[in-house]
Design a protein around this motif. Structure first.
Motif, PDB file in Angstrom:
ATOM      1  N   ASP A 125       5.804 134.390 -47.764  1.00 16.13           N
ATOM      2  CA  ASP A 125       5.044 133.157 -47.553  1.00 16.13           C
ATOM      3  C   ASP A 125       3.803 133.136 -48.439  1.00 16.13           C
ATOM      4  OD1 ASP A 125       4.327 130.697 -46.022  1.00 16.13           O
ATOM      5  OD2 ASP A 125       2.625 131.962 -45.454  1.00 16.13           O
ATOM      6  N   LEU A 126       3.090 134.252 -48.497  1.00 16.78           N
ATOM      7  CA  LEU A 126       1.887 134.332 -49.329  1.00 16.78           C
ATOM      8  C   LEU A 126       2.235 134.082 -50.798  1.00 16.78           C
ATOM      9  CD1 LEU A 126      -1.112 135.027 -49.784  1.00 16.78           C
ATOM     10  CD2 LEU A 126      -0.429 137.424 -49.971  1.00 16.78           C
ATOM     11  N   MET A 127       3.278 134.719 -51.266  1.00 17.76           N
ATOM     12  CA  MET A 127       3.645 134.594 -52.676  1.00 17.76           C
ATOM     13  C   MET A 127       4.175 133.190 -52.992  1.00 17.76           C
ATOM     14  SD  MET A 127       2.976 137.259 -54.533  1.00 17.76           S
ATOM     15  CE  MET A 127       1.419 137.075 -53.718  1.00 17.76           C
ATOM     16  N   PHE A 128       4.955 132.629 -52.081  1.00 18.96           N
ATOM     17  CA  PHE A 128       5.476 131.275 -52.322  1.00 18.96           C
ATOM     18  C   PHE A 128       4.358 130.240 -52.349  1.00 18.96           C
ATOM     19  CE2 PHE A 128       9.941 132.524 -51.002  1.00 18.96           C
ATOM     20  CZ  PHE A 128      10.498 132.221 -52.242  1.00 18.96           C
ATOM     21  N   ARG A 129       3.338 130.441 -51.508  1.00 16.33           N
ATOM     22  CA  ARG A 129       2.235 129.473 -51.508  1.00 16.33           C
ATOM     23  C   ARG A 129       1.483 129.507 -52.836  1.00 16.33           C
ATOM     24  NH1 ARG A 129      -1.681 130.621 -47.701  1.00 16.33           N
ATOM     25  NH2 ARG A 129      -0.637 132.450 -46.862  1.00 16.33           N
ATOM     26  N   ALA A 130       1.210 130.723 -53.338  1.00 14.89           N
ATOM     27  CA  ALA A 130       0.520 130.838 -54.634  1.00 14.89           C
ATOM     28  C   ALA A 130       1.402 130.287 -55.749  1.00 14.89           C
ATOM     29  CB  ALA A 130       0.166 132.300 -54.904  1.00 14.89           C
ATOM     30  N   SER A 143       6.081 130.687 -63.425  1.00 17.49           N
ATOM     31  CA  SER A 143       5.088 131.110 -62.426  1.00 17.49           C
ATOM     32  C   SER A 143       5.666 132.307 -61.702  1.00 17.49           C
ATOM     33  CB  SER A 143       4.797 129.976 -61.443  1.00 17.49           C
ATOM     34  OG  SER A 143       6.010 129.572 -60.814  1.00 17.49           O
ATOM     35  N   GLU A 144       4.868 133.298 -61.479  1.00 16.86           N
ATOM     36  CA  GLU A 144       5.403 134.492 -60.826  1.00 16.86           C
ATOM     37  C   GLU A 144       4.314 135.218 -60.048  1.00 16.86           C
ATOM     38  OE1 GLU A 144       6.924 137.176 -63.871  1.00 16.86           O
ATOM     39  OE2 GLU A 144       5.642 136.139 -65.293  1.00 16.86           O
ATOM     40  N   GLY A 212      -6.267 131.100 -53.710  1.00 14.34           N
ATOM     41  CA  GLY A 212      -7.532 130.511 -54.152  1.00 14.34           C
ATOM     42  C   GLY A 212      -7.694 130.505 -55.664  1.00 14.34           C
ATOM     43  N   ASN A 213      -6.906 131.318 -56.355  1.00 14.50           N
ATOM     44  CA  ASN A 213      -7.022 131.415 -57.820  1.00 14.50           C
ATOM     45  C   ASN A 213      -5.826 130.836 -58.569  1.00 14.50           C
ATOM     46  OD1 ASN A 213      -9.538 133.144 -58.721  1.00 14.50           O
ATOM     47  ND2 ASN A 213      -8.785 134.015 -56.782  1.00 14.50           N
ATOM     48  N   ALA A 214      -4.793 130.424 -57.831  1.00 13.17           N
ATOM     49  CA  ALA A 214      -3.553 129.999 -58.485  1.00 13.17           C
ATOM     50  C   ALA A 214      -3.759 128.764 -59.354  1.00 13.17           C
ATOM     51  CB  ALA A 214      -2.482 129.739 -57.430  1.00 13.17           C
TER      52      ALA A 214
END
Lengths: 479, 444
Positions: A125-130, A143-144, A212-214
Motif C-alpha cells: 500500500d505504501l509503495m503503490f501510493r507513492a 515509476s518505481e 511526501g516526496n513523490a
C-alpha cells in the motif's frame, strides 16, 4: 547452539589448527517492489548455514555449508583444516592475531517496530501510493519503488572462548521516477539512489516520507529533460550530503582499508595510495576535514555489537584536522603495525570469509549553515544525489556524476542543470574543502551495495555527511 | 541435489495451480593469493531454491536454501502468500510452456574434483614465476560445479550441470603491472604458467610509465578491455526490458547501422566454445540471438515476461533468476564478438599513433541511452608510434560512448579469448582496433 560451535572448535584444534572461529547465520529478507503501478516483485529470501575459518601454523583455510547438521559440521571443519594445509604450500609472512578475543554477549539492533510485523499488504500500500503520485505526472515513463526488511541472526565462537549472539535488523527503501525523451534518460530518486537503508525497524522506512516526496521527484525528473547541460569548467562545487557520503566511501573508506594497503586486494578491488609510512605523516585534506570510522552510531549500516572476529564495536579517527591518522583494520593486519584491531572484519554471509570492510565512515559536521554556504558562493554548482561513480585502483583519480545540479550565481541557487559530473584527485580534492555544514545538516546514509573480495561480497556500509564546499573542481567532464 | 524430489515436494505442497521451482546447487572453491603467497582459501556448498507461485496474474516469490521437507513445504506456502496479497498485474501472461531442449555437455570431472592441493600447485607456479622476476603476484583460481533444475506446472522439466574454472593474476613490479586471465569449463583451459608469462611480459613492457595528455586517440584493446565493451553494452540495454522502458542504447537504433560492418555480436548459449547452458532460468531453450549483425542493431534478448508485452514475440531463452527485489529483465550471458581477420601484431603495425590497452577498470555508465561509460585503463597502457610499441604511460580515465567506439572499429582480432563475465556467464572476445576513443583525465 554452543554444542555445535564447541564441537567444531574442538575438531579444528584436534586436527592441528592454532586458531579457529565459526559463524552460524540465519538470514531473512523480505522485499516489496512496485513499478508503473504493478507489482515488480514481492517475496522473501531465507538463507542459513555456517562457515569455519581456521589458521594452521601461518596459513588460513575456510569452508562453509548450508547443511547445519552435526556430521556436516565435522566434514566442513576437517575440510577447512585440509584447505589451510594446502595453503601452506604457497606460504606467506607469519600471522600474529594479537591479543586473544574473548568477547561474550548478545547484541540486538534497537528497533521501535519490527519490520517483519508489518504485513505485505501494508508495504504494498505504501509503495503503490507513492507510485501513483509519481505516475500522475504524464512525463514520467518509469515509476518505481521498493522497501526491504532484513534480519540477520548470527552466532560467533572461536577457540579463544568467545561466544556471541547478534540480531541485526535492517530496513530501507527508495522511490525513483524516470523521464525519457528521444535522446536521453533522466532519473530522480528519493532519499538517494542506492536505496535508503540502515540498521533499524520499520520506523526507519516511514521516516523517509516516500509519499511526501513523490510529486517532487516526478516533477524534477521531467524538468531535467529540458534543463541546461552542466558546463565544462573549473569551478566551486558544493555537494549535498548523500553525494558526499559516496565520495567518502570511495575516496576515504576504501583507501583506509589496511588489507588493500598490504596488497591482498590488488587483483580485484585494488590497492591504496595511503601506504603505511603516510600514517600520521600525510595531509589528506584541509584543516576542517575530520573523518571517523565507527560501528556504534545508531542506524548506520556499519553498526553492530561485535565484528566477525568478535572485536567490540568502537569509534576511531581516520583523518584529524586534515592529517591522515588511522586505518580500518583486522586483528592480523593491525598487529603488523603494532596496533589492535578496530573491529572492521565483516562477512556478507555464512558462506564468505570476513574481510576488512567499512563500518560507518563519516565526515564530522562543520560549522556552516547550508544556506550561508550558498550565500557565500559567488560562482559555482551545487550537485545532488549520485548517478555514476568510478575511481582508479589506487583510489586517487575519481569521476562522479549526479542526478541533478543547480547553478550558483551571486550567492543564490539558480537554474537546474543536468548530466552533472565532476572529477579530481583524492587528496587535492579534500584539501580544497573550505566549508562543511553543521550538525543540523548532517545525516547518516547507507550504502547497501559495496562490493569487495573474491568470491564477491556485497556489504552495507554507513556514511555520515553534511553538505560541503570544494574549490577549483573540474566539472562537466562529458557534455 | 535431487532436483526432481525437491520439485515434487514443493509442487505437492503448493496451494497454487500454477507454480515454478528453480533450484541451483553450487560447490565452489577459490584459492586467492597476493604478495606471492596464498592468503585466502575457501570452499562453499550451497543450494538455492526459488519458487514462483502464480494466482491468476499475481506472482509471489520465495527463496530458501533449506531443503528439509518441512521447509520446502513452507517455502511453497510463503510464495503463495506473497502472491495472494497482490493486485492483478495484467502485464504478466503466465508461466511459459514446455519447449524441447537440446542438451549440451559442459561438465568436466577434473574441475569438479579439483583439490585444494591442485589449486595451490597452480597458483604456486604463478607466484614462483613472479618471484623469479622480482615481481609480486596477486590473483585467484576458482573451480566450481553447478547443477540447475527448472520445473513448472506447465510441463517444463529442465536439468543441466556444468563446471567452471577461472584463474586471473595481476603481477606487479617496481612501477608497472600486468594482467592475465583464463576461463573455461574444462580444467585444461587454465594454463597458470602461460598466464604468469603473459602478465610478467606486461610488467617488463610497462617499466617507468610517463605522464600522458588525455584526448582522442586510436586504441588497440586486448581482449580483457574488449570484454568490458560487451559487458557494459549488455548491462546498458541488450535486454528487452531496458528497450521497452526506453533506457537502452538500442532505443531508436534498431535496424540501423550503428557500428562498423566488422562488428557482429551474438549470444549463443549452446556453443561449446563458450560456457554453454542450454536453457534459461525459466527452463526455455536459449536461442542464438544476433544482437548486432555486421554493424546493424538487430534485436535485444527476451524472457517470457517481456515477450508477453509485445505482440507475436517469443522468449529467446534469456530469463534471469526471479527475485523478490524486482525484475532485472532478460540478459545475454553467452556473448560472442565474432572474430575478424587481423592479428594483434598487424593491428599494432598498422597504427601510426595510438594507444595499446590491457584492460579497463571500474567502469560505470554515465549516460545509458548512448552507453556512455567512464573508467580507467589498468595494468599496462602503452603508446604506439609508427607501428611499434614506443613506451608505457600512466593509467588514463576515459569517458566514451561504447556504441560510438564500435562505430569506429577498424579491425577485429582473429583470436578470441573466453573470459568469465562480471555479470554472470562468459564472453568470447578478440582484440579490437578502434579509430577513436576519448580519454578525459590521467592519474598519478
Amino acid at each position: 547452539m554452543k554444542d555445535f560451535t564447541s564441537h567444531a572448535m574442538n575438531i579444528a584444534m584436534a586436527e592441528g589448527a592454532r586458531y579457529a572461529d565459526i559463524r552460524i547465520l540465519d538470514h531473512r529478507e523480505q522485499v516489496v517492489s512496485v513499478k508503473n503501478g504493478n507489482v515488480d516483485g514481492v517475496g522473501d529470501q531465507y538463507s542459513q548455514g555456517f562457515g569455519i575459518r581456521v589458521l594452521v601454523d601461518n596459513s588460513w583455510g575456510f569452508a562453509s555449508s548450508a547443511y547445519l547438521e552435526k556430521a556436516e559440521i565435522e566434514r566442513v571443519t576437517s575440510l577447512a583444516v585440509k584447505i589451510a594445509q594446502a595453503s601452506a604450500r604457497v606460504p606467506g609472512e607469519p600471522v600474529d592475531l594479537g591479543k586473544p578475543v574473548t568477547s561474550v554477549g548478545k547484541y540486538t539492533t534497537p528497533i521501535q517496530i519490527d519490520p517483519f510485523s508489518i504485513s505485505l499488504e501494508q508495504k504494498l500500500d505504501l509503495m503503490f501510493r507513492a507510485d501513483e503520485i509519481m505516475r500522475r505526472n504524464p512525463g514520467v515513463k518509469v515509476s518505481e519503488g521498493n522497501v526491504i526488511s532484513v534480519r540477520n541472526h548470527k552466532f560467533f565462537s572461536n577457540t579463544e572462548e568467545a561466544f556471541l549472539e547478534q540480531v541485526i535488523y535492517e530496513s530501507g527503501g527508495a522511490i525513483a521516477a524516470t523521464a525519457i525523451s528521444d535522446t536521453e534518460v533522466q532519473i530522480r530518486s528519493h532519499p538517494n539512489s542506492f536505496r535508503y537503508q540502515g540498521t533499524g525497524g520499520w520506523e526507519y522506512v516511514t521516516g523517509a516520507d516516500f509519499t511526501g516526496n513523490a510529486e517532487r521527484v516526478a516533477e524534477e525528473a521531467v524538468r531535467l529533460l529540458s534543463a541546461d547541460v552542466c558546463p565544462s569548467k573549473e569551478t566551486t562545487l558544493i555537494l549535498d550530503s548523500s553525494q558526499l557520503a559516496l565520495q567518502i566511501h570511495e575516496s576515504c573508506g576504501h583507501p583506509t582499508e589496511l588489507d588493500r594497503v598490504f596488497g591482498t586486494e590488488a587483483a580485484f578491488a585494488g590497492r591504496s595510495f595511503l601506504t603505511t609510512e603516510k600514517r600520521n605523516n600525510f595531509r589528506y585534506g584541509s584543516d576542517i576535514v575530520n573523518l571517523t570510522a565507527d560501528s556504534v552510531r545508531q542506524t548506520g549500516l556499519g553498526t553492530f555489537g561485535w565484528d566477525d572476529e568478535g572485536v567490540p564495536a568502537t569509534s576511531t579517527p581516520l583523518v584529524r584536522n586534515g592529517e591522515f591518522v588511522g586505518y580500518l583494520m583486522s586483528r592480523e593486519t593491525a598487529s603488523r603495525l603494532g596496533l589492535e584491531s578496530n573491529g572492521c572484519m565483516r562477512a556478507d554471509g555464512w558462506n564468505r570469509i570476513p574481510l576488512i570492510r567499512m563500518t560507518n565512515v563519516s565526515v564530522e559536521a562543520g560549522t556552516w549553515n547550508f544556506e550561508d554556504m550558498i550565500a557565500d558562493t559567488d560562482d559555482g554548482i551545487f550537485m545532488e544525489t549520485n548517478r555514476s561513480w568510478s575511481i582508479d585502483d589506487m583510489r586517487l583519480n575519481f569521476q562522479f556524476g549526479t542526478e541533478v545540479g543547480y547553478e550558483i550565481k551571486g550567492g543564490k541557487r539558480g537554474s537546474l542543470l543536468k548530466n552533472c559530473t565532476y572529477a579530481g584527485i583524492t587528496p587535492d580534492f579534500w584539501k580544497s574543502c573550505d566549508a562543511i555544514a553543521n550538525a543540523r545538516h548532517w545525516r547518516l546514509w547507507g550504502t547497501p551495495n559495496c562490493g569487495k573480495g573474491e568470491p564477491m561480497q556485497t556489504m552495507g556500509t554507513g556514511h555520515g555527511a553534511a553538505p560541503a564546499r570544494f574549490r577549483n573542481v573540474k566539472v562537466g567532464v562529458f557534455r | 541435489m535431487n532436483f526432481r524430489a525437491i520439485a515434487e515436494v514443493v509442487m505437492n505442497a503448493s496451494p497454487a495451480k500454477e507454480i515454478e521451482v528453480l533450484a541451483m546447487e553450487q560447490n565452489e572453491s577459490l584459492t586467492r593469493f597476493a604478495n606471492n603467497s596464498i592468503h585466502q582459501n575457501v570452499t562453499e556448498r550451497n543450494v538455492q531454491i526459488t519458487v514462483r507461485s502464480v494466482i491468476g496474474t499475481k506472482v509471489g516469490i520465495a527463496v530458501s536454501n533449506d531443503v528439509r521437507r518441512d521447509s520446502l513445504r513452507e517455502l511453497a506456502i510463503r510464495a503463495f502468500d506473497a502472491a495472494r496479497v497482490q493486485p492483478d498485474n495484467p502485464e504478466f501472461k503466465g508461466l511459459p510452456a514446455q519447449q524441447a531442449i537440446t542438451p549440451v555437455g559442459a561438465f568436466d570431472d577434473a574441475v569438479a574434483e579439483c583439490t585444494p592441493e591442485q589449486r595451490a600447485a597452480s597458483v604456486g607456479s604463478i607466484c614462483r614465476k613472479a618471484a623469479a622476476s622480482a615481481c609480486s603476484a596477486a590473483g585467484s583460481m576458482t573451480t566450481s560445479s553447478l547443477e540447475i533444475g527448472v520445473s513448472n506446472s506447465k510441463g517444463i522439466l529442465a536439468e543441466h550441470r556444468f563446471t567452471m574454472a577461472d584463474a586471473s593474476t595481476v603481477v606487479m613490479g617496481k612501477n608497472s603491472s600486468g594482467w592475465a586471465q583464463g576461463t573455461g569449463w574444462r580444467l585444461k583451459a587454465i594454463e597458470p604458467e602461460a598466464l604468469a608469462d603473459e602478465a610478467i611480459s606486461k610488467v617488463r613492457m610497462g617499466v617507468d610509465p610517463i605522464d600522458f595528455q588525455p584526448g582522442d586517440y586510436t586504441v588497440i584493446l586486448d581482449p580483457y578491455a574488449t570484454a568490458d565493451l560487451l559487458e557494459m553494452l549488455a548491462f546498458d540495454g541488450m535486454g528487452a526490458l531496458a528497450v521497452q522502458e526506453g533506457r537502452s542504447w538500442m532505443n531508436g537504433r534498431l535496424g540501423q547501422r550503428i557500428m562498423a560492418d566488422s562488428v557482429t555480436i551474438i549470444d549463443n548459449g549452446s556453443s561449446t566454445a563458450g560456457m554453454p547452458w542450454p536453457f534459461d532460468f525459466e527452463g526455455i531453450p536459449k536461442k542464438a540471438v544476433e544482437i548486432v549483425a555486421s554493424g546493424v542493431a538487430m534485436s535485444p534478448v527476451y524472457d517470457s515476461f517481456t515477450a508477453g508485452r509485445e505482440e507475436g514475440k517469443q522468449s529467446t531463452g534469456h530469463a534471469t533468476p526471479p527475485s523478490p527485489q524486482g525484475r532485472f529483465g532478460p540478459a545475454p550471458m553467452n556473448l560472442f564478438l565474432m572474430p575478424g581477420s587481423t592479428s594483434l601484431e598487424a593491428m599494432i603495425k598498422s597504427t601510426k599513433f595510438g594507444l595499446y590497452i590491457t584492460r579497463f577498470w571500474y567502469t560505470r555508465t554515465v549516460h545509458p541511452r548512448d552507453a556512455v561509460v567512464t573508467g580507467m585503463t589498468r595494468d599496462g597502457t602503452f603508446v604506439i608510434r609508427d607501428g611499434e610499441i614506443a613506451h608505457p604511460i600512466k593509467s588514463l580515465r576515459f569517458t566514451q560512448s561504447y556504441v560510438e567506439a564500435l562505430k569506429y572499429a577498424e579491425a577485429i582480432g582473429v583470436t578470441p579469448r573466453l573470459l568469465r563475465s562480471g555479470f554472470g556467464g562468459a564472453v568470447s572476445v578478440p582484440p579490437v582496433k578502434l579509430a577513436k576513443f576519448r580519454f578525459t583525465s590521467s592519474t598519478r
